[in-house]
Scaffold this active site. Structure first.
Site, short mmCIF file in Angstrom:
data_model
loop_
_atom_site.label_atom_id
_atom_site.label_comp_id
_atom_site.label_asym_id
_atom_site.label_seq_id
_atom_site.Cartn_x
_atom_site.Cartn_y
_atom_site.Cartn_z
N LYS A 1 0.74 -1.22 -0.04
CA LYS A 1 0.03 -0.01 -0.09
C LYS A 1 0.80 1.32 -0.02
CE LYS A 1 -4.40 -1.70 2.10
NZ LYS A 1 -5.31 -1.37 3.22
N ASP B 1 -10.08 3.26 2.01
CA ASP B 1 -10.26 2.87 3.36
C ASP B 1 -10.98 3.76 4.18
OD1 ASP B 1 -9.10 0.32 2.89
OD2 ASP B 1 -7.09 0.67 3.09
#
Ligand code: NAP
Length: 298
Positions: free
Chosen positions: A73, A109
């Site tokens: 990520k 997210d």
């Protein structure tokens, strides 16, 4: 309708290492099927040394977009053409969109967490005071998104204080929120913690404490922190209700698990790739089926 692969099928997927645990293929393929979209979503096992080549392949193979998960990520950020404000501030990307050969990185997210929270409780961040337990990747995404959305004051606490200080510095630098690091719960300072935290409207638990198969563990906060009218979230979704959440609910707070965050990060990615409204109910059901049919839960 079942997905039928053809010469026109558009391909999405997820880059991770490992990747086989991911629930995203089930969630996205169920959504494509439900809407009759000629898309498919596949897992790609990408070793860290191959990340750059894999990102290049999004362009050369014409993938529509991919999710990015652990451990990529953060490493993927400099490999992209552009990133959204949220992804840049969080310093992590979980969704790549291939815009005719230019790769845009976003982080859904934190946005997914907010959408889930709004949907379940009607919570609006503006002017609120919140407490975040933990300071890892998930905490960073949630804290940044809440702060960008207008939260007034953020209390942060983490087992290793330095990591909380780093997150506090990031929030102070990039958002308008007032941030304060407090001691990790436990020991003599608890009473002072209760006094400092009076008036907290939202508590977010972001550590893995209490996650399956360790459901017997709980992060215990001193009596008096949970109260009626407060919203308490645990990012864990298996078990359905951690001991932490159970304690919050018993004290009268509204308790919310992490399934909504997982769902809505996917909903937002789906909408970025397809341009159409996601079938949220179908995705929620596919997630619940794949999570709770594979592991025991309560
Ligand atoms: P991470 O980056 O590794 O961070 C873990 C955090 O938990 C750190 O703050 C760490 O503290 C703390 N921690 C770990 N074990 C602890 C313990 N025994 N006692 C006290 N603190 C402990 O992990 P992450 O990616 O943020 O993920 C954290 C949790 O969020 C996991 O349960 C994950 O499943 C969940 N999550 C849920 C979603 C969702 O969609 N619902 C999305 C992402 C993550 P130190 O800094 O002191 O090590």
């Amino acid at each position: 309708m079942k997905n039928r692969i053809s010469g026109r099928t558009r391909v999405c997927g997820i880059f991770g290492y490992p990747v086989e645990h991911s629930f995203s293929p089930a969630m996205h393929n169920a959504a494509f099927s439900a809407l009759g979209l000629n898309f498919v979503y596949v897992p790609f096992l990408v070793e860290p040394d191959n990340l750059s080549a894999a990102v290049e392949a999004v362009k050369t193979l014409g993938l529509t977009g991919v999710n990015v998960t652990i451990p990529h990520k953060q490493a993927v950020l400099p490999l992209l053409d552009e990133t959204t404000e949220a992804a840049a501030v969080i310093g992590a990307v979980n969704t790549i969109v291939n815009q005719s050969g230019r790769l845009l990185g976003d982080n859904t997210d934190g946005k997914g967490f907010l959408r889930a929270l709004e949907e379940k409780t009607g919570f609006t961040p503006t002017g609120k005071t919140i407490l975040i337990l933990g300071a890892g990747g998930a905490a960073r995404a949630v804290a940044v998104q809440l702060a960008l959305a207008g939260v007034k004051k953020v209390f942060l606490t983490n087992r290793s204080r330095e990591r909380a200080e780093l997150l506090a510095a990031l929030l102070a630098d990039k958002t308008t929120a007032v941030v304060e690091v407090v001691s990790w719960p436990g020991g003599k300072k608890n009473q002072r913690l209760v006094e400092m935290l009076r008036g907290i409207e939202l508590v977010v638990q972001t550590t893995p404490i209490g996650m399956y198969p360790d459901e017997g563990s709980a992060l215990s906060l001193p009596d008096g922190i949970f109260r009626p009218g407060q919203i308490v979230c645990d990012l864990i979704y298996n078990p359905v209700e951690t001991l932490f959440l159970k304690n919050a609910r018993r004290a009268g707070a509204t308790a919310i698990n992490g399934l909504g965050m997982l769902l809505y990060q996917g909903v937002l990615a789906f909408e970025l790739w397809t341009g159409v409204a996601a079938p949220v109910g179908v995705m929620r059901q596919a997630l619940a089926d794949s999570i709770y049919s594979h592991a025991p839960h309560r």
